[in-house]
Design a protein around this motif. Sequence first.
Motif, PDB file in Angstrom:
ATOM      1  N   THR A  76      -3.396  22.407   6.415  1.00 10.78           N
ATOM      2  CA  THR A  76      -2.304  21.601   5.801  1.00 10.78           C
ATOM      3  C   THR A  76      -2.192  20.288   6.348  1.00 10.78           C
ATOM      4  O   THR A  76      -1.968  19.832   7.403  1.00 10.78           O
ATOM      5  N   CYS A  77      -1.859  19.399   5.592  1.00 13.29           N
ATOM      6  CA  CYS A  77      -2.265  17.779   6.650  1.00 13.29           C
ATOM      7  C   CYS A  77      -1.059  16.993   5.143  1.00 13.29           C
ATOM      8  O   CYS A  77      -1.891  17.338   3.343  1.00 13.29           O
ATOM      9  N   PHE A  78      -0.654  16.172   5.216  1.00 12.86           N
ATOM     10  CA  PHE A  78      -0.377  14.852   4.145  1.00 12.86           C
ATOM     11  C   PHE A  78      -0.513  13.768   4.355  1.00 12.86           C
ATOM     12  O   PHE A  78      -1.036  13.447   5.922  1.00 12.86           O
ATOM     13  N   GLU A  79      -0.847  13.417   2.986  1.00  7.55           N
ATOM     14  CA  GLU A  79      -1.683  11.592   3.569  1.00  7.55           C
ATOM     15  C   GLU A  79      -1.200  10.831   2.357  1.00  7.55           C
ATOM     16  O   GLU A  79      -0.281  10.989   1.459  1.00  7.55           O
ATOM     17  N   ALA A  80      -1.202   8.984   2.731  1.00  8.68           N
ATOM     18  CA  ALA A  80      -0.750   7.467   2.154  1.00  8.68           C
ATOM     19  C   ALA A  80      -1.850   7.008   2.172  1.00  8.68           C
ATOM     20  O   ALA A  80      -2.658   7.153   4.224  1.00  8.68           O
ATOM     21  N   PHE A  81      -3.013   6.788   1.285  1.00  5.54           N
ATOM     22  CA  PHE A  81      -3.488   6.007   1.066  1.00  5.54           C
ATOM     23  C   PHE A  81      -3.272   4.238   0.813  1.00  5.54           C
ATOM     24  O   PHE A  81      -2.554   4.792  -0.116  1.00  5.54           O
ATOM     25  N   VAL A  82      -2.400   3.277   1.211  1.00  9.84           N
ATOM     26  CA  VAL A  82      -2.289   2.035   1.266  1.00  9.84           C
ATOM     27  C   VAL A  82      -2.956   0.948   1.415  1.00  9.84           C
ATOM     28  O   VAL A  82      -3.605   0.772   1.762  1.00  9.84           O
ATOM     29  N   GLN A  83      -3.338   0.303  -0.252  1.00 10.61           N
ATOM     30  CA  GLN A  83      -3.730  -0.828  -0.813  1.00 10.61           C
ATOM     31  C   GLN A  83      -3.803  -2.005   0.510  1.00 10.61           C
ATOM     32  O   GLN A  83      -2.303  -2.171   0.500  1.00 10.61           O
ATOM     33  N   ASP A  84      -4.616  -2.620   1.157  1.00 11.71           N
ATOM     34  CA  ASP A  84      -4.054  -4.216   1.445  1.00 11.71           C
ATOM     35  C   ASP A  84      -4.399  -4.413   0.339  1.00 11.71           C
ATOM     36  O   ASP A  84      -5.143  -5.269   0.260  1.00 11.71           O
ATOM     37  N   GLY A  85      -3.235  -5.211   0.231  1.00 16.43           N
ATOM     38  CA  GLY A  85      -2.821  -6.698  -1.584  1.00 16.43           C
ATOM     39  C   GLY A  85      -3.830  -5.842  -2.325  1.00 16.43           C
ATOM     40  O   GLY A  85      -3.305  -5.038  -2.744  1.00 16.43           O
ATOM     41  N   ASP A  86      -4.556  -6.878  -3.169  1.00 12.96           N
ATOM     42  CA  ASP A  86      -5.351  -6.234  -4.268  1.00 12.96           C
ATOM     43  C   ASP A  86      -6.236  -6.300  -3.543  1.00 12.96           C
ATOM     44  O   ASP A  86      -7.216  -5.779  -4.710  1.00 12.96           O
ATOM     45  N   GLY A  87      -7.045  -6.429  -2.289  1.00 11.31           N
ATOM     46  CA  GLY A  87      -8.673  -6.647  -1.761  1.00 11.31           C
ATOM     47  C   GLY A  87      -8.385  -5.059  -1.629  1.00 11.31           C
ATOM     48  O   GLY A  87      -8.054  -3.888  -2.381  1.00 11.31           O
TER      49      GLY A  87
END
Length: 191
Positions: A76-87
Amino acid sequence: MPDSRLVAAPASLLALQVHPATPGPEGLSVRAGVQIVDDAVTPGWWLHYLIEGPVDALTIPVPQTPGPADGLWRHTCFEAFVQDGDGPGYREFNFSPSGQWAVYRFTAERERCANDTPPAVGPSINVQTSADALHLRAWIPHALLPETPGRVGLTAVIETTEGQLSYWALQHPHDDRPDFHHPAGRALAPA
């Protein structure tokens, strides 16, 4: 870090969808959201994850010494994926109810930056549980975010007491398998 006791879950948490190939426990719901703190003293993001339903049917990692750890997604784990600008670059953040965390930098889909090492100061995690809910709050200091944060994917891996994993996301880009790294999974534009 702002005082976590003063940060309640925002009313605007978004429902995460379980992937059809990995059904979760009956009656379980998972919601998540981002709160941006934009002040000169402590800028950063609060991420909120709320599980509601039969929490006793889940395997929740026991508290550990807070710090970096790999392989958190195996439980059990929570995640976030955050894009770097538009790249194509992005950051991946993993938050375990155990208090352990991971931060990874990628130059493109599943291409990890060379010499990527855990930051000296990582996210802070606060967990509250009851018989029918688990609320995890994670504080990400501004220094850990991309210089220009772009679209965000909020996800969760939920493990049952039988060891079954289910994969939850705002949006699943594939019907046949979960894939949290795919750019189409970054469905949220933080305001």
